[in-house]
Design a protein around this motif. Structure first.
Motif, short mmCIF file in Angstrom:
data_model
loop_
_atom_site.label_atom_id
_atom_site.label_comp_id
_atom_site.label_asym_id
_atom_site.label_seq_id
_atom_site.Cartn_x
_atom_site.Cartn_y
_atom_site.Cartn_z
N ALA A 27 -4.20 2.48 -5.03
CA ALA A 27 -5.55 3.19 -4.78
C ALA A 27 -5.91 3.78 -3.91
O ALA A 27 -6.60 4.58 -3.52
CB ALA A 27 -6.53 1.85 -5.05
N HIS A 28 -4.70 3.85 -2.67
CA HIS A 28 -4.99 4.65 -1.66
C HIS A 28 -4.03 5.58 -1.44
O HIS A 28 -3.78 6.18 -0.26
CB HIS A 28 -4.99 3.74 -0.31
N ILE A 49 0.74 -1.29 -0.02
CA ILE A 49 -0.03 -0.15 -0.05
C ILE A 49 0.75 1.45 0.12
O ILE A 49 1.71 1.40 0.93
CB ILE A 49 -1.08 -0.17 1.26
N ILE A 55 -2.93 9.55 -14.37
CA ILE A 55 -4.20 9.63 -14.65
C ILE A 55 -4.99 8.83 -15.70
O ILE A 55 -6.05 8.37 -15.53
CB ILE A 55 -4.19 11.15 -15.61
N TYR A 79 0.29 -0.57 -4.92
CA TYR A 79 -1.07 -0.37 -4.95
C TYR A 79 -1.28 0.88 -4.63
O TYR A 79 -1.17 1.38 -3.35
CB TYR A 79 -1.72 -1.40 -3.71
N LYS A 130 -6.02 3.08 -13.73
CA LYS A 130 -7.32 2.94 -13.30
C LYS A 130 -7.70 3.17 -11.61
O LYS A 130 -8.64 3.29 -11.10
CB LYS A 130 -8.22 1.83 -13.73
N GLU A 131 -6.35 2.62 -11.20
CA GLU A 131 -6.32 2.87 -9.67
C GLU A 131 -6.46 4.19 -9.01
O GLU A 131 -6.70 4.28 -7.69
CB GLU A 131 -5.14 1.95 -9.11
N THR A 132 -5.99 5.03 -9.60
CA THR A 132 -5.62 6.36 -8.92
C THR A 132 -7.01 6.82 -8.65
O THR A 132 -7.78 6.91 -9.31
CB THR A 132 -4.93 7.43 -9.92
N ARG A 133 -6.93 7.71 -7.59
CA ARG A 133 -8.01 8.38 -7.19
C ARG A 133 -8.04 9.93 -7.79
O ARG A 133 -7.04 10.51 -7.38
CB ARG A 133 -8.27 8.44 -5.66
N PRO A 134 -9.23 10.28 -8.28
CA PRO A 134 -9.01 11.71 -8.60
C PRO A 134 -8.93 12.78 -7.56
O PRO A 134 -8.76 13.73 -7.67
CB PRO A 134 -10.11 11.84 -9.52
N THR A 135 -9.29 12.33 -6.32
CA THR A 135 -9.27 13.28 -5.15
C THR A 135 -7.80 13.35 -4.46
O THR A 135 -7.60 13.82 -3.54
CB THR A 135 -10.10 12.85 -4.19
#
Lengths: 367, 403, 532
Positions: B120-121, B47, B144, B118, B147-152
């Motif tokens: 995504a977090h 993570i 960008i 990972y 697909k794992e990246t958060r837009p926030t």
């Protein structure tokens, strides 16, 4: 299985319409990339353009009550030509549902389950839809009630949660797109979500009563249009100009939800809603294809055709395009391919039927 | 039916059933073998909480990534051990990797770390100054696209290098990356910097004229301890960093964008000082083209309360409040002027004037937009400010007051 | 070759069997009595055998004290007092009757009408019926010289008293439950519905057990065609034994291969009475306290009798909790597995750390862990039911402490799995009526989730939905009142609208007689006005 012969009520048909058209929600991002902030216009204009054609389909089925598309073709165009046209329609339906297989499996592969081999997703969806068709169109209509409710719930929930992120100035400037783009996108919208209801002509014989059919059909399509509108409003206002580059805008906009640090990444809900809607769409296409083949071959029931049809669909989907980009490009070719089936042949059939004064009353021989 | 006929029928039925069962098995077994493919167990995840981008000193063309990887087993330990360092182990680990482009750098980690990263977090992207000046678009493209990246995920520009920022020990939170993220969120309270995330980056980059800004983070050394501090913002032209806004300039910028949430406005009335707290602010930005000139109309409405005053004369009277409001207005005007000046100096349309013009005057916009660089400096600005003081705390006069 | 030899041997062996073995039992039903008492008794002895509880009491009838008579009964099934006082005493001591009619034949009617002080006397002529009656606890009176016999109702045996039903307890509401005796059950229903239209139709099912079964319905309310359909299906039951209502359920249900039951059951008379009033039909089986109701719809498993006795808002919240628990118990392990293996981004970051730390020593993948725990739960549940009471508490200790706590410490399972399984377990018991389908659905979704994550759960849910939507129970769709949508039905589906607003019976069930209440104008009552 008695489910094969159960009747559908017209109100159930309306829900089936909505569920079916909802399944095209993945198309919206395609239109979005060319139309940017004017997509909402295209949704409405597409609907307006498709209304007369949908009415054509309804008139056709009302003129020949209890007969499905292949039978109507036989009557209007005569045995030989009618069969040829029916075969063309069968190919059309098969291509459509394999196209949709590809859409949904690619969506999952691209966004959620990327490491799973695609063939497994194909098989799962194919088996699921084959099972639904086996249970009969009435079962599909009833299930569509639940899927529509779920999809509407998801859309409403994400819309409400995103209100804080919305910036309505993103709609300006209006009418920025060129007229060519506008016409092209309107035609795409009319062709793919709305007018694909041509395949419902195979479903019409199962209706318990043909009254108010036109009203229900138009209302159903209208509600689906509202559904699309809500999604597009959500996407345009939250993502602004960047909605054009994301290949799935509704997905990306839901990723922006971040409430209290624990309600994040709800895009899985959107994915489930999309799955449920596409399931209905694929099932109805499969039903149309299987029923027309079984009618052509004069089979008593279409059950033996289900698994082979599923296999054909999977193979077609796999070999049709080499990549996601080709898949997206294909929308441009597909709309030309669909032109005769959705926009030319049905009005032509109606015209020919009027000229030949069909259907003949009972007692007279049908040529 | 004869017994033989009956038996034959039974055999046929059984045969059919066996066929169905066999078919199902044939379908399911291969699926069972393969289907768990996409599964990743929780304890296998690597993570990542923060990613930093720096230039590679050995190979100037490369990008060096610093990933802050969480060690979840140690999280319980460090929190129970209190603040004492030394005996307790760190709950994170900063690992570096360098390569020609971002994706290769991310995959390079597999040489050193047990599994793929990972992300995504991921909470924050820290971009070192050198990379920012070189241009960030090439490096952010992978994130960008993934697909794992958060837009926030927030973006922040480091004053020096990202690796140093991610190394600063977090006092309040467990991990430096979370610390940075929470720090960024806290800027809303002083409105001298602002949280910018990946989604903002993508949207801003879509526009031809608007310049991207991102908060800047520094390291402060106070005796033994190192602290992080976020002040001001970095200004980008296209994707390269060309300048900075200091606190007041940032405040002016935020006024125009309407992104003020809370903050302090200091004014001097005679020999007394009053500090007011901004409670709410609203901005209306509109464009006008008159006689070939572009005029931007900015109307700001501000609501504040008196937080503290010096001196013994009570300023929370009707007359005093009127004075204060006028002085606050001046102060705001001052900040706005500073921001506009800096923007014109850097020739960067950070306010989005171009886009406002685009939305309301799209025809004229078509002609102007390619020359925006030159046109921007000639844009006239009309400012209208309305201030209001709505309260003064719970006392009606200072404790030590005249009279 | 060996097969051929076997065939020959079989043929030869059957050839050599004495004929007498083949003939007698078949024609019992059709035989009639002889005229002579001795021959009759010999006949009965042949059929009933030498069982020690068969009592044959020969006596001489009063009057001319020359006619012989015999009583046939089974000890343990008869009320000895009644036999002695109501049958033997009058027959033996009353001297006034004339047995013979004017023509000289023995008139057994005169006995039944004049001399037996019992209210339940039937005249029988077929031996099969007499055997059935004797085995049911009646006493058969044979008189020398008569070709018919009298069957007197003298049933009495030890039975369980009316207790509170074990499986469906309520806080507020009647606490009577059905028992194993058919007559008591019908009496409980009669007491609830004092309506002459409440009809009971008796059948006997089962070749060897000849169980008494009773179809109960309210004549003008029941769904048209339902009772005929039930009778057709009962007639198709050709089996040896019916030991419990579950047997009947298996034979008459619409979808024998389905995991969802399409025949409802209940142990409470008020539940059954309520369903009868809605147009269902009930089937009472002698020997089972569980009464079946047909047709059954899905939402019935979430409705309990108590719902209607408590206040509507509270009842609605209970309904919502039940539905919620149903989904939790099916989906919780599956969701846990799907989230931790495929969709870790949905887990809040802080929680992710603790979960990862908790799972650090566990060797199994999440799917295996979940499967182990769910199987363990089923084992514990089963063990808890089967264990004798003294050891019962040991199971809970073993289950909770050893398996739960120690497994976590030993590193076999992560702590989150324990929480998930406990929630699943508790939620399981909120909807007991669906227990059989819940366990299987849970495994189904769990495996799908382990293979395909969220997509698997959706695909599974759609599959189950398509299945449920096409399931029918005696002509009624299983998912009424949602599909097809019925406004009246929805008043009692997810919410429980106040009783006075549920005016009509559910459409699917009844024909024309579908008004069950007069609309009540509650607004006037709220204003404090007196009722007109």
């Amino acid at each position: 299985m008695n489910g094969n012969n159960e009747k559908i009520k017209p109100s159930q048909l309306m829900v089936l319409f909505i569920g079916f058209i909802n399944g095209s929600v993945l198309l919206l991002s395609l239109v979005d990339s060319s139309m940017k902030q004017d997509t909402w216009l295209v949704i409405i204009s597409g609907y307006i353009v498709s209304v007369p054609f949908i009415l054509t389909y309804i008139f056709l089925s009302k003129k020949f009550p209890g007969k499905n598309l292949t039978e109507i073709n036989d009557i209007i165009f005569g045995k030989a030509l009618g069969k040829i046209i029916s075969i063309c329609y069968i190919i059309f339906f098969i291509l459509l549902f394999s196209y949709n297989y590809r859409q949904i499996v690619e969506f999952y592969s691209g966004y959620i389950l990327s490491d799973t081999p695609q063939i497994i997703l194909y098989i799962t969806i194919a088996l699921l839809c084959a099972y639904a068709v086996k249970k009969g169109i009435a079962a599909i209509a009833k299930v569509s009630m639940y899927t529509v409710a779920f999809a509407v719930f998801v859309v409403m929930l994400t819309f409400i949660l995103l209100i804080g992120n919305m910036d309505f100035s993103n709609f300006m400037p209006v009418f920025e797109a060129t007229p060519e783009d506008f016409i092209h996108s309107t035609y795409t919208m009319a062709c793919i979500p709305y007018c694909e209801v041509i395949c419902f002509l195979m479903v019409m014989p199962y209706l318990s009563s043909g009254k108010k059919l036109g009203r229900y059909a138009i209302a159903g399509t209208g509600i689906a249009m509202l559904f699309f509108l809500v999604i597009i409003i959500q996407v345009t206002t939250t993502l602004g100009p960047s909605s054009a580059i994301f290949s799935e805008g509704s997905f990306q906009s839901v990723r922006l939800i971040d409430i209290g640090e624990f309600l994040t990444r709800m895009e899985l809900l959107v994915a489930l809603g999309i799955t449920a809607s596409m399931f209905i769409k694929i099932s109805v296409f499969k039903f149309a294809a299987v029923k027309s083949v079984s009618h052509l071959l004069r089979m008593k029931t279409y059950t033996p055709l289900l698994l082979p049809m599923a296999a054909i669909g999977i193979v077609t989907a796999l070999i049709a395009y080499g990549s996601t980009i080709e898949n997206a490009e294909n929308a441009n070719y597909h709309i030309v391919f669909a032109l005769p089936f959705e926009f030319i042949i049905p009005p032509l059939s109606l015209l020919v039927a009027k000229i030949r004064k069909l259907p003949k009353k009972a007692g007279e021989s049908v040529p | 039916m004869s017994p033989e006929g009956r038996k034959a029928k039974k055999m046929r039925k059984m045969g059919k059933k066996l066929k169905i069962v066999a078919l199902l098995l044939l379908i399911c077994l291969p699926m069972l073998m393969q289907a768990g493919c996409g599964a990743r167990e929780l304890n296998e995840l690597v993570i990542v909480m923060g990613i930093g981008m720096d230039t590679d000193t050995e190979n100037p063309d490369n990008i060096k990534l610093v990933a802050q990887i969480v060690l979840p087993n140690n999280i319980g330990q460090s929190s129970s051990a209190g603040g004492s360092s030394g005996s307790s182990e760190k709950a994170y680990c900063n690992v570096e990797s360098a390569a020609e482009n971002t994706f290769e750098a991310i995959r390079e980690y597999t040489h050193k770390v047990c599994n793929k990263l990972y992300i995504a977090h991921n909470q924050v992207f820290v971009i070192g100054r050198e990379v920012a000046e070189r241009g960030i678009a090439d490096y952010l493209d992978f994130f960008i696209r993934a697909k794992e990246t958060r837009p926030t995920t927030t973006i922040v520009i480091a004053d020096t290098t990202a690796a140093e920022i991610l190394d600063v020990e977090a006092k309040m939170n467990l991990l430096p990356a979370i610390n940075v993220n929470k720090l960024i969120e806290a800027q809303a309270e002083n409105s001298q910097s602002r949280e910018i995330n990946v989604q903002d980056y993508v949207s801003t980059m879509q526009s031809e004229t608007t310049s991207f800004v991102a908060p800047m983070i520094h390291i402060l050394q106070e005796g033994e301890n190192q602290f992080l501090s976020i002040k001001g913002m970095a200004v980008f032209k296209e994707d390269k960093m060309t300048g900075e806004l200091d606190e007041d300039e940032t405040r002016g910028f935020l006024w125009i964008k309407g992104w003020i949430e809370s903050g302090v406005i200091n004014i001097t009335a005679g020999d007394q000082q009053v500090a007011t707290e901004i409670v709410s602010a609203k901005t209306e930005l509109s464009a006008e083209i008159k006689d070939g000139e572009i005029i931007m109309n900015i109307k700001i409405t501000e609501d504040g309360v008196i937080a503290t005053q010096t001196g013994t004369v009570n300023l929370a009277t009707l007359m005093g409040i009127g004075e204060i409001e006028a002085l606050v207005k001046e102060e705001i005007l001052n900040e706005l002027t500073l921001a506009l000046k800096k923007a014109k100096e850097l020739n960067a349309d950070i306010f989005g004037f171009g886009e406002v013009l685009h939305q309301h005057y799209s025809k004229e916009w078509e002609g102007i937009r390619e020359d925006w660089d030159t046109v921007f400096s000639k844009v006239k600005v009309n400012i209208e400010i309305e201030t209001n003081i709505s309260g003064a705390g719970i006392i009606t006069e200072p404790a030590l007051s005249e009279e | 070759m060996f097969g051929y030899i076997k065939k020959i041997r079989r043929y030869l062996s059957t050839k050599n069997q004495p004929d007498s073995k083949k003939e007698p039992k078949k024609a019992a039903a059709k035989l009639s009595l002889f005229g002579s008492l001795d021959k009759n008794l010999a006949l009965f002895k042949e059929y009933l055998g030498e069982s020690s509880d068969v009592i044959v009491k020969e006596f001489r009838l009063g009057g001319d004290a020359r006619t012989r008579g015999a009583l046939l009964m089974i000890d343990g099934l008869v009320n000895n007092e009644i036999v002695d006082l109501a049958i033997l005493k009058p027959l033996m001591y009353d001297t006034g009757f004339k047995l013979k009619t004017d023509s000289g034949a023995l008139d057994i009617d005169s006995i039944s009408k004049g001399f037996l002080s019992s209210h339940e006397v039937n005249k029988l002529s077929a031996v099969g019926e007499m055997l059935h009656d004797v085995l049911s606890g009646n006493t058969v009176l044979l008189v020398d010289g008569a070709k018919e016999a009298l069957s007197v109702g003298t049933r009495k045996w030890e039975k369980r008293g009316i207790e509170s039903p074990q499986t469906e307890t309520v806080v507020r509401g009647p606490r009577e439950g059905f028992t194993e005796t058919l007559r008591i059950n019908t009496s409980l229903l009669r007491r609830k519905i004092k309506n002459p239209n409440l009809r009971l139709e008796a059948l006997k099912v089962g070749r060897q057990t000849k169980t008494d079964v009773c179809i109960v319905y309210i004549k003008d309310i029941v769904k048209p065609g339902l009772v005929e359909e039930i009778k057709i299906r009962m007639a198709e039951i050709k089996t040896d034994s019916i030991l419990d209502s579950g047997y009947i359920e298996a034979y008459i249900e619409d979808a024998p291969y389905s995991i969802f039951s399409t025949v409802g059951n209940s142990e409470r008379p008020d539940t059954i009475a309520g369903r009868l009033l809605e147009g269902h039909a009930a089937i009472i089986v002698d020997g089972s306290p569980f009464v079946l109701t047909v047709p059954m719809v899905f939402i019935e498993s979430f409705q309990t009798a108590e719902d209607y006795y408590i206040r509507p808002y509270y009842a609605t919240s209970l309904r919502a909790i039940r539905l919620f628990c149903y989904f939790i118990t099916i989906l919780a392990p599956a969701l846990y597995v799907a989230l931790t293996t495929f969709h870790q981004e949905l887990i809040p970051t802080q929680l992710l750390f603790t979960m990862t730390a908790g799972l650090s020593g566990v060797p199994f993948p999440a799917l295996v862990e979940a499967l182990i725990m769910v199987v363990m739960f089923d084992i514990l549940k089963e063990a808890g039911v089967r264990l004798p009471k003294p050891i019962g508490s040991a199971v809970s200790i073993v289950g909770a402490l050893v398996i739960g706590q120690s497994a976590v410490t030993a590193g076999l399972i992560g702590p989150f799995m324990i929480i998930v399984v406990s929630i699943t377990a508790i939620a399981n018991f909120v909807v007991p009526a669906q227990s059989d389908s819940i366990s299987l659905l849970r495994y189904f979704f769990l495996i799908l989730a382990g293979l395909l994550g969220g997509f698997g759960i959706t695909a599974g849910a759609l599959f189950v939905l398509v299945y449920l939507v096409s399931l029918k129970s005696f002509g009624v769709q299983y998912l009424s009142p949602i599909t097809p949508l019925s406004r009246q039905g929805m008043k009692d589906c997810f919410v429980r609208m106040p009783l006075w607003s549920m005016i009509k019976r559910p459409f699917m069930m009844t024909g024309k007689n579908n008004i069950r209440r007069e609309p009540l104008d509650v607004s006037r009552r709220q204003k404090g006005e007196k009722d007109a």
